[in-house]
Design an enzyme around this catalytic site. Structure first.
Site, PDB file in Angstrom:
ATOM      1  N   SER A  21       0.968  -1.051  -0.200  1.00  0.00           N
ATOM      2  CA  SER A  21       0.019   0.109  -0.240  1.00  0.00           C
ATOM      3  C   SER A  21       1.000   1.288   0.021  1.00  0.00           C
ATOM      4  CB  SER A  21      -0.828  -0.035   1.341  1.00  0.00           C
ATOM      5  OG  SER A  21      -1.942   0.959   0.991  1.00  0.00           O
ATOM      6  N   ASN A  22       0.420   2.397   0.207  1.00  0.00           N
ATOM      7  CA  ASN A  22       1.027   3.673   0.286  1.00  0.00           C
ATOM      8  C   ASN A  22       0.644   4.570   1.561  1.00  0.00           C
ATOM      9  OD1 ASN A  22      -0.966   5.344  -0.571  1.00  0.00           O
ATOM     10  ND2 ASN A  22      -0.824   4.015  -2.380  1.00  0.00           N
TER      11      ASN A  22
END
Ligand code: CTP
Length: 215
Positions: A21-22
């Site tokens: 993810s980020n």
């Protein structure tokens, strides 16, 4: 008008307990949703996982992966007047998702990643779209040049560019707005809620002008 807004990160699973993810918090997208609602618009918020409470009266579609976000955006785009794709969609996902937890071993491991589908570009390629299409550009360098390239390649009406070193996970941002006709507008550093109101005014004015022209 009806605003479709995508917000937050996506999660691309590796196995049942891990994902890629980020750091996107979703704050900018949620602020745009709230501002649009305050200004009397209908809002559909397609949100990746965030810690934020969505504004009341917003229709929320919760998604996790980039594929789920792709589907949800396409399902609702046709019914919208303005599509604002603010989400930080993962650019890559694991080629294979392990159905069981990957066990720790002594040696290193590699995970093969494949590109995800570009949601903004897929909407930009729709020849007969009626909605105003707005993309965001998250950059760390060459802000204007990179954002100009995205405006052209993803065929959108507006790109809102921001330097992620200022805007990531914070309550403030500074924006450079690029329009299809080559015009640009800079909005200096301000709380995301203030920026959101400015943006909604710009988007609805432009959509209004477009509609007037078509009549
Ligand atoms: N975007 C999208 N689908 C993807 C990746 C990005 O719809 N799979 C959209 C984002 O929501 C944003 C715009 O494309 O509106 C630009 O996203 P950004 O992360 O800045 O750029 P990328 O296209 O991913 O390119 P790069 O990571 O190389 O900067």
């Amino acid at each position: 008008m009806t605003f479709l807004i995508s917000a937050g990160p996506t999660r691309e699973p590796i196995d049942p307990v891990r994902y890629i993810s980020n750091r996107s918090s979703g704050k900018m997208g949620y602020a745009i949703a709230e501002a649009a609602l305050d200004m009397g618009h209908d809002v559909i918020l397609i949100s990746g996982p965030t810690n934020l409470a969505p504004p009341r009266d917003v229709k929320v579609v919760s998604v996790s992966t980039s594929d789920e976000m792709f589907q949800a955006v396409h399902q609702h785009a046709e019914d919208s007047d303005v599509c604002v794709l603010c989400a930080a969609v993962a650019d890559y996902k694991p080629a294979q998702v392990s159905p069981v937890k990957i066990k720790k071993r002594d040696e290193g491991i590699s995970i093969e990643l494949v590109p995800t589908r570009d949601i903004l570009q897929s909407l930009g390629r729709q020849a007969s779209r009626k909605f105003l299409l707005v993309g965001f550009a998250a950059e760390t360098d060459h802000l204007e040049a990179n954002a100009t390239k995205k405006l052209r390649e993803k065929n959108c009406d507006i790109i809102v560019a921001n330097d992620v070193r200022i805007g990531m996970e914070t309550d403030e941002n500074e924006l450079l707005i690029l329009f299809r006709n080559g015009e640009t507008k800079k909005i200096s550093r301000a709380p995301k809620k203030i920026l959101a109101r400015e943006l909604v005014k710009i988007f609805s004015n432009l959509q209004q002008k477009g509609l007037t022209k078509k009549m």
